[in-house]
Design a protein around this motif. Structure first.
Motif, mmCIF file in Angstrom:
data_model
loop_
_atom_site.group_PDB
_atom_site.id
_atom_site.type_symbol
_atom_site.label_atom_id
_atom_site.label_comp_id
_atom_site.label_asym_id
_atom_site.label_seq_id
_atom_site.Cartn_x
_atom_site.Cartn_y
_atom_site.Cartn_z
ATOM 1 N N TYR A 319 0.840 -1.197 0.000
ATOM 2 C CA TYR A 319 0.000 0.000 0.000
ATOM 3 C C TYR A 319 0.878 1.251 0.000
ATOM 4 N N TRP A 320 1.948 1.246 0.787
ATOM 5 C CA TRP A 320 2.920 2.352 0.727
ATOM 6 C C TRP A 320 3.419 2.530 -0.712
ATOM 7 N N PHE A 321 3.741 1.405 -1.348
ATOM 8 C CA PHE A 321 4.281 1.428 -2.704
ATOM 9 C C PHE A 321 3.286 2.066 -3.681
ATOM 10 N N ALA A 322 2.027 1.614 -3.635
ATOM 11 C CA ALA A 322 1.016 2.147 -4.543
ATOM 12 C C ALA A 322 0.761 3.621 -4.287
ATOM 13 N N LEU A 323 0.713 4.018 -3.028
ATOM 14 C CA LEU A 323 0.486 5.428 -2.708
ATOM 15 C C LEU A 323 1.693 6.281 -3.105
ATOM 16 N N GLY A 324 2.880 5.710 -3.037
ATOM 17 C CA GLY A 324 4.067 6.417 -3.506
ATOM 18 C C GLY A 324 4.040 6.615 -5.008
ATOM 19 N N GLN A 325 3.592 5.599 -5.732
ATOM 20 C CA GLN A 325 3.500 5.731 -7.184
ATOM 21 C C GLN A 325 2.471 6.772 -7.598
ATOM 22 N N ASN A 326 1.482 6.992 -6.746
ATOM 23 C CA ASN A 326 0.433 7.950 -7.059
ATOM 24 C C ASN A 326 0.652 9.308 -6.403
ATOM 25 N N ARG A 327 1.863 9.524 -5.862
ATOM 26 C CA ARG A 327 2.283 10.812 -5.305
ATOM 27 C C ARG A 327 1.509 11.244 -4.072
ATOM 28 N N ALA A 328 0.740 10.348 -3.500
ATOM 29 C CA ALA A 328 0.102 10.654 -2.225
ATOM 30 C C ALA A 328 1.136 10.578 -1.116
ATOM 31 N N ALA A 331 7.628 10.008 -3.578
ATOM 32 C CA ALA A 331 7.814 9.169 -4.765
ATOM 33 C C ALA A 331 8.749 7.994 -4.518
ATOM 34 N N ALA A 332 9.698 8.151 -3.582
ATOM 35 C CA ALA A 332 10.635 7.066 -3.299
ATOM 36 C C ALA A 332 9.918 5.803 -2.840
ATOM 37 N N CYS A 333 8.772 5.975 -2.194
ATOM 38 C CA CYS A 333 8.011 4.806 -1.727
ATOM 39 C C CYS A 333 7.504 3.974 -2.894
ATOM 40 N N GLY A 334 7.400 4.574 -4.060
ATOM 41 C CA GLY A 334 6.910 3.868 -5.234
ATOM 42 C C GLY A 334 8.007 3.276 -6.091
ATOM 43 N N SER A 335 9.225 3.206 -5.575
ATOM 44 C CA SER A 335 10.336 2.630 -6.345
ATOM 45 C C SER A 335 10.556 1.173 -5.951
ATOM 46 N N THR A 336 11.237 0.443 -6.823
ATOM 47 C CA THR A 336 11.538 -0.964 -6.555
ATOM 48 C C THR A 336 13.045 -1.179 -6.538
#
Length: 485
Positions: A319-328, A331-336
Motif C-alpha cells: 500500500y505504501w508502494f502504490a500510494l508512492g506511485q500515485n504521489r500521495a 515518490a521514493a516509496c513507489g520505487s523498486t
C-alpha cells in the motif's frame, strides 16, 4: 490497460515475481494466523459467544465472505492493477473514495500488524521464561522481530513466501494431528459435539460477539489481490487463490474448533474456555497428545505470530508502494529494488512506522496483550469490514455502470447478498466494539474517530488529485513491462 499520462505517475518499474496460487495462498493464510486463532479466538467465541455451537459461526462467516469473493473475483480482470480494496473502490466509486479506502486500508493493516507485534513480545517472553530463561521486556523481543521482518521484507517476495510456507505447514500440522486424534477416537466423554448442527444453539448466547470474533479471524484473505503484480498469471491466480484461501481457512477453523469442543464435551468446553482462555488450546493438546504436544503448540504459537507479522508487513508495504506511485506519499516509496524487485523503500517505511508505534506503546506502559493487542485487533476488524462493504458497493456500481459482465450471479446477486451479510457483521461489530477492545466506550469512540479522520484525509487527497493536474496522478498506476518475471 492504462497508458502513462501527464497526470499519472511514471514509475521506473513495477513489482515483479512469479508467485503461483500456492505461494499466495500461503501468504494470506499465514496472515490469518490459524494457530493464533485456534489458541486465542476460539476460547473467546466458545466462552463468551454462542458456546459449543461456535464452530458453526465460522461456516456462516465463510459463506458471507465467499459471496463477497464472487463479485471481488468477477471484477478482478477489469482492475488490472495491484492494490486490492482501494483499486476496486476507485474503479467503482471514483478516485476520492478510492484514495480514502487506500488510507483506511494502510491504517487497518498497520493496526493488525501492531496487534500481533504486541502479542508476540509477550509470547516470546513467556516461552523463554517457561524454559528457565531470563525475563526480558516484551518490547525488546518485538523490536528484534521488527528488524528480522525488515530484512525479509526488503528482499524479493519469494523469500517471504518460502518462510511463510514452512511456518504455516508446521502450525497447521500440529492442529490437524490433534483433530485427527480427537475425531478418530470419537471425541471426549460426551462423544462428538452435535451443537453445531442445532440452529437453536447456534443462535443462542451472545451470537453477535461470536460473529464478531469469527469474522475477525478471516482478516487477511482479501490480500490476494495486493500481490497481483507479483503473480505468475494474475487473471487466473488471484481468483483461485482467493477462493482457495477462504475455503481452507473456513474448513480449518470449523473442523478444529469442533474437535476441540468435542475433546471436552459441550458444557465442559464452555466452562474451561471461560475460566482459562489463555491455556485452553495448550491444555487440550496436552490432554490428548501428551506434554510434548503441549510444548510443540506453545512454540508454534510464536512462529504463527511471526508468520502473521511478516504477511501483514508485506501487504502494508505494497500500500505504501502504490500510494508512492500515485504521489500521495513520497515518490521514493513507489520505487523498486534493482535486484530484488521488491518495494524496498516502502518496506523500510512500514518497518519504521511499526518501530515508532512500539516505542510509543512501551513508553506509555501499555500491556502488550490486554491493551496493544486488544485495541489494535479491534481497530483492524472494524476497518476491514468497512473496506469490504465499500468494495461490495464498488463492484455493484461498476458492473451496473459498465455492463462489461452480464452474469447476474457474479455481478448482481452474490455481491448484493455479500453486502447484506457484511452490513450485518459491521452492525454487530460496532454494537459490540467496546467488548472487543476491552470494555471502554470512550476508547471505542476514539478509535472510530481516528478511522473516520484517516479515511477523510484520503478522500481530500484524492479529490485534490482529481481537480489539480499537477497533483497526485490517477489512482491506477500505468501498466509497464514487469522485470524479473
Amino acid at each position: 490497460m492504462a497508458a502513462p499520462t501527464e497526470s499519472a505517475p511514471a514509475p521506473a518499474t513495477r513489482l515483479s515475481g512469479t508467485l503461483g496460487v500456492g505461494s499466495i495462498v500461503f501468504m494470506v493464510v499465514a496472515a490469518a494466523a490459524p494457530l493464533t486463532v485456534i489458541a486465542g479466538t476460539i476460547p473467546l467465541g466458545v466462552g463468551a459467544g454462542n458456546g459449543a455451537a461456535f464452530p458453526a459461526t465460522f461456516v456462516l462467516c465463510a459463506v458471507v465472505l465467499l459471496l463477497f469473493a464472487v463479485g471481488f473475483c468477477a471484477m478482478s480482470p477489469h482492475v488490472p492493477d495491484a492494490g486490492a480494496f482501494f483499486t476496486y473502490v476507485r474503479h467503482g466509486l471514483g478516485r476520492p473514495l478510492g484514495m480514502g479506502a487506500a488510507f483506511l486500508a494502510l491504517a487497518t493493516y498497520t493496526a493488525v500488524q501492531l496487534a500481533v507485534l504486541g502479542y508476540i513480545g509477550a509470547a516470546l517472553d513467556e516461552l523463554v521464561t517457561s524454559y528457565g530463561g531470563p525475563s526480558i521486556p516484551w518490547y525488546v523481543w518485538t523490536i528484534a522481530v521488527i528488524l528480522i521482518v525488515a530484512v525479509l521484507g526488503y528482499r524479493h517476495i519469494e523469500l517471504s513466501s518460502r518462510v511463510l510456507g514452512v511456518l504455516l505447514l508446521a502450525e497447521i500440522a500440529i492442529v490437524v494431528v490433534l483433530d485427527v486424534v480427537v475425531i478418530g477416537q470419537g471425541g471426549g466423554p460426551e462423544g462428538l459435539s452435535t451443537a453445531v448442527f442445532d440452529p437453536g444453539q447456534i443462535a443462542s448466547g451472545a451470537v453477535g460477539i461470536a460473529i464478531m470474533f469469527a469474522i475477525a479471524s478471516f482478516i487477511g484473505f482479501e490480500a490476494t489481490a495486493v500481490f497481483r503484480d507479483e503473480a505468475r498469471d494474475p487473471q487466473r491466480t488471484i481468483p483461485r487463490a482467493t477462493y482457495l484461501a477462504l475455503v481452507i481457512i473456513g474448513i480449518f477453523y470449523a473442523v478444529s474448533s469442533w474437535a476441540i469442543v468435542s475433546a471436552w464435551g459441550d458444557e465442559a468446553a464452555v466452562a474451561e474456555a471461560g475460566a482459562n482462555p489463555g491455556t485452553f488450546l495448550v491444555s487440550t493438546t496436552t490432554n490428548w497428545l501428551g506434554p510434548v504436544g503441549g510444548h510443540v503448540v506453545t512454540i508454534l504459537l510464536v512462529t504463527s505470530l511471526f508468520a502473521a507479522i511478516l504477511a501483514f508487513h508485506n501487504v502494508a508495504a505494497r500500500y505504501w508502494f502504490a500510494l508512492g506511485q500515485n504521489r500521495a506519499f513520497p515518490a521514493a516509496c513507489g520505487s523498486t529494488h534493482e535486484r530484488h524487485g521488491s518495494p524496498h523503500i516502502a518496506s523500510l517505511a512500514q518497518s519504521g512506522l511499526a518501530l515508532v508505534f512500539v516505542v510509543i506503546f512501551a513508553v506509555a506502559g501499555l500491556d502488550p496483550v490486554a491493551q496493544v493487542f486488544a485495541w489494535m485487533a479491534g481497530t483492524a476488524t472494524l476497518g476491514v469490514l468497512v473496506l469490504m462493504v465499500m468494495t461490495c458497493l464498488a463492484v455493484l456500481v461498476f458492473f451496473a455502470r459498465s455492463g462489461t459482465d452480464r452474469r447476474m450471479w457474479h455481478t448482481r446477486i452474490a455481491p448484493t447478498l455479500g453486502l447484506l451479510g457484511l452490513l450485518v457483521c459491521l452492525v454487530l461489530t460496532i454494537g459490540n466494539f467496546p467488548t472487543l477492545i476491552g470494555g471502554s466506550t470512550g476508547l471505542a469512540l476514539g478509535i472510530g474517530a481516528v478511522l473516520v479522520v484517516v479515511t477523510l484525509v484520503g478522500v481530500v487527497v484524492g479529490a485534490r488529485g482529481t481537480a489539480d493536474p499537477d497533483g497526485p496522478g490517477d489512482l491506477t498506476p500505468p501498466v509497464l513491462p514487469r522485470e524479473n518475471a
